[in-house]
Motif scaffolding. Structure first.
Motif, PDB file in Angstrom:
ATOM      1  N   VAL A  95      44.198  31.432  40.956  1.00  0.00           N
ATOM      2  CA  VAL A  95      43.138  31.669  39.969  1.00  0.00           C
ATOM      3  C   VAL A  95      43.571  32.701  38.939  1.00  0.00           C
ATOM      4  CG1 VAL A  95      40.817  32.625  39.674  1.00  0.00           C
ATOM      5  CG2 VAL A  95      41.262  30.938  41.468  1.00  0.00           C
ATOM      6  N   ARG A  96      44.158  33.797  39.399  1.00  0.00           N
ATOM      7  CA  ARG A  96      44.603  34.847  38.480  1.00  0.00           C
ATOM      8  C   ARG A  96      45.613  34.290  37.462  1.00  0.00           C
ATOM      9  NH1 ARG A  96      45.835  37.959  41.976  1.00  0.00           N
ATOM     10  NH2 ARG A  96      44.295  39.631  41.904  1.00  0.00           N
TER      11      ARG A  96
ATOM     12  N   VAL B 248      41.675  39.726  32.655  1.00  0.00           N
ATOM     13  CA  VAL B 248      41.392  38.867  33.802  1.00  0.00           C
ATOM     14  C   VAL B 248      40.337  39.504  34.704  1.00  0.00           C
ATOM     15  CG1 VAL B 248      42.356  38.009  35.979  1.00  0.00           C
ATOM     16  CG2 VAL B 248      43.571  37.613  33.827  1.00  0.00           C
ATOM     17  N   HIS B 249      40.467  40.799  34.983  1.00  0.00           N
ATOM     18  CA  HIS B 249      39.511  41.454  35.867  1.00  0.00           C
ATOM     19  C   HIS B 249      38.131  41.578  35.213  1.00  0.00           C
ATOM     20  CE1 HIS B 249      41.974  42.361  39.333  1.00  0.00           C
ATOM     21  NE2 HIS B 249      42.970  42.675  38.524  1.00  0.00           N
TER      22      HIS B 249
ATOM     23  N   ARG C 210      34.893  39.793  36.875  1.00  0.00           N
ATOM     24  CA  ARG C 210      33.676  40.548  37.175  1.00  0.00           C
ATOM     25  C   ARG C 210      32.453  39.847  36.596  1.00  0.00           C
ATOM     26  NH1 ARG C 210      30.804  43.879  34.137  1.00  0.00           N
ATOM     27  NH2 ARG C 210      32.435  44.019  32.541  1.00  0.00           N
ATOM     28  N   LEU C 211      32.561  39.389  35.356  1.00  0.00           N
ATOM     29  CA  LEU C 211      31.422  38.767  34.694  1.00  0.00           C
ATOM     30  C   LEU C 211      31.060  37.417  35.301  1.00  0.00           C
ATOM     31  CD1 LEU C 211      32.351  39.611  30.993  1.00  0.00           C
ATOM     32  CD2 LEU C 211      30.457  40.582  32.307  1.00  0.00           C
ATOM     33  N   LEU C 212      32.040  36.742  35.894  1.00  0.00           N
ATOM     34  CA  LEU C 212      31.810  35.400  36.423  1.00  0.00           C
ATOM     35  C   LEU C 212      31.866  35.344  37.958  1.00  0.00           C
ATOM     36  CD1 LEU C 212      33.780  33.420  33.711  1.00  0.00           C
ATOM     37  CD2 LEU C 212      31.362  33.128  34.254  1.00  0.00           C
ATOM     38  N   ASP C 213      31.764  36.488  38.606  1.00  0.00           N
ATOM     39  CA  ASP C 213      31.716  36.540  40.077  1.00  0.00           C
ATOM     40  C   ASP C 213      32.938  35.884  40.719  1.00  0.00           C
ATOM     41  OD1 ASP C 213      29.259  37.758  39.851  1.00  0.00           O
ATOM     42  OD2 ASP C 213      28.094  35.935  40.219  1.00  0.00           O
ATOM     43  N   LEU C 214      34.128  36.206  40.221  1.00  0.00           N
ATOM     44  CA  LEU C 214      35.339  35.557  40.713  1.00  0.00           C
ATOM     45  C   LEU C 214      36.355  36.524  41.327  1.00  0.00           C
ATOM     46  CD1 LEU C 214      35.987  33.010  37.815  1.00  0.00           C
ATOM     47  CD2 LEU C 214      35.391  32.432  40.170  1.00  0.00           C
ATOM     48  N   HIS C 215      35.984  37.786  41.480  1.00  0.00           N
ATOM     49  CA  HIS C 215      36.967  38.749  41.976  1.00  0.00           C
ATOM     50  C   HIS C 215      37.545  38.350  43.339  1.00  0.00           C
ATOM     51  CE1 HIS C 215      36.572  42.451  39.261  1.00  0.00           C
ATOM     52  NE2 HIS C 215      37.856  42.169  39.391  1.00  0.00           N
ATOM     53  N   ALA C 216      36.710  37.853  44.217  1.00  0.00           N
ATOM     54  CA  ALA C 216      37.173  37.515  45.569  1.00  0.00           C
ATOM     55  C   ALA C 216      38.080  36.294  45.582  1.00  0.00           C
ATOM     56  CB  ALA C 216      35.971  37.265  46.478  1.00  0.00           C
TER      57      ALA C 216
ATOM     58  N   PRO D 140      31.812  24.239  41.344  1.00  0.00           N
ATOM     59  CA  PRO D 140      31.280  25.268  40.458  1.00  0.00           C
ATOM     60  C   PRO D 140      32.262  26.413  40.206  1.00  0.00           C
ATOM     61  CG  PRO D 140      29.607  24.585  42.006  1.00  0.00           C
ATOM     62  CD  PRO D 140      30.875  23.927  42.445  1.00  0.00           C
ATOM     63  N   GLN D 141      32.997  26.813  41.246  1.00  0.00           N
ATOM     64  CA  GLN D 141      33.974  27.888  41.059  1.00  0.00           C
ATOM     65  C   GLN D 141      35.095  27.459  40.123  1.00  0.00           C
ATOM     66  OE1 GLN D 141      34.895  28.554  45.196  1.00  0.00           O
ATOM     67  NE2 GLN D 141      33.609  30.391  45.316  1.00  0.00           N
ATOM     68  N   ARG D 142      35.515  26.207  40.211  1.00  0.00           N
ATOM     69  CA  ARG D 142      36.541  25.716  39.290  1.00  0.00           C
ATOM     70  C   ARG D 142      36.049  25.765  37.850  1.00  0.00           C
ATOM     71  NH1 ARG D 142      38.103  20.421  42.901  1.00  0.00           N
ATOM     72  NH2 ARG D 142      39.137  21.553  44.593  1.00  0.00           N
ATOM     73  N   GLN D 143      34.777  25.411  37.664  1.00  0.00           N
ATOM     74  CA  GLN D 143      34.228  25.471  36.316  1.00  0.00           C
ATOM     75  C   GLN D 143      34.177  26.910  35.814  1.00  0.00           C
ATOM     76  OE1 GLN D 143      32.879  22.692  34.075  1.00  0.00           O
ATOM     77  NE2 GLN D 143      33.761  24.465  33.081  1.00  0.00           N
TER      78      GLN D 143
END
Length: 221
Positions: free
Chosen positions: A94-95, A116-117, A121-127, A139-142
């Motif tokens: 993802v990164r 990227v960070h 953060r804005l899209l709830d993707l840090h994990a 949904p995460q892919r989008q």
């Protein structure tokens, strides 16, 4: 931030009797979130492609930040188009997916990581930054596809109904993320959709196209 202006835009396809866009005038203010709705073949996707530089109008001009970009190729317009099809790179995590365009553009590594960070953060993707695309939900892919677009910090963000494939219970949440993202980054946004639904409530303006013409233009208070 950039003001977007379309002046007298007409697009004709050889196989069609009527123009896809007919002498269209449209302006979006700096940082404005504009939802463009319309039925199939109303002209909304053509509108996005004209702004992005993927479609050449028969007449008219496109201005971004007061600069006439009508004759410029897509890569020189500072406008990014996000489709329903997220098309992530399967061999990158993802990164890496999010930062790839920045690396190609020569953005320094420290700045790439910061961008990227911020988007994560804005899209709830840090994990999920170290995950492979195959480990993500739809949904995460989008959301990764959106993040990949916004890390470039374009003047204009163009969205061709990226929520269409999401299940109903996730559309409201993701619409809120998109609006928060656009507002935080102060990016001028056109969001095209057949069904305004969840994004209508987060819009600054709502437009409706029909047969390539602007039929409604409503400011949201």
């Amino acid at each position: 931030m950039a003001r977007l202006s379309l002046q007298g835009i007409t697009v004709r396809y050889p196989s069609a009797q009527e123009p896809a866009l007919a002498d269209l005038d449209l302006t979006a203010a700096d940082g404005q979130f504009v939802v463009v709705s319309g039925a199939l073949r109303s002209g909304k996707s053509t509108l996005l492609r004209v702004v992005a530089g993927q479609e050449t109008p028969a007449t008219g001009r496109v201005l971004i930040g007061g600069v006439d970009v009508t004759g410029l190729p897509p890569q020189d317009r500072d406008a990014v188009l996000v489709f329903q099809n997220y098309a992530l790179y399967p061999h990158m995590d993802v990164r890496e997916n999010m930062s790839f365009a920045l690396r190609v553009a020569g953005v320094p590594e420290a700045e790439r990581l910061d961008r990227v960070h911020e988007a994560a953060r804005l899209l709830d993707l840090h994990a999920q930054l170290s995950w492979s695309p195959e480990d993500l939900t739809g949904p995460q892919r989008q959301q990764v596809a959106l993040a990949r677009a916004v890390v470039r910090r374009p003047a204009v963000l163009l969205m061709d109904d990226p929520l269409a494939a999401l299940p109903p219970e996730l559309k409201d949440h993701t619409a809120g993320l998109i609006r928060s993202l656009a507002r935080t980054l102060s990016v001028t946004t056109l969001y095209a959709t057949a069904e305004p639904g969840p994004v209508a409530s987060v819009a600054d303006r709502r437009l409706r196209l029909d047969s390539g013409r602007l039929r409604e233009d409503t400011a949201v208070s």
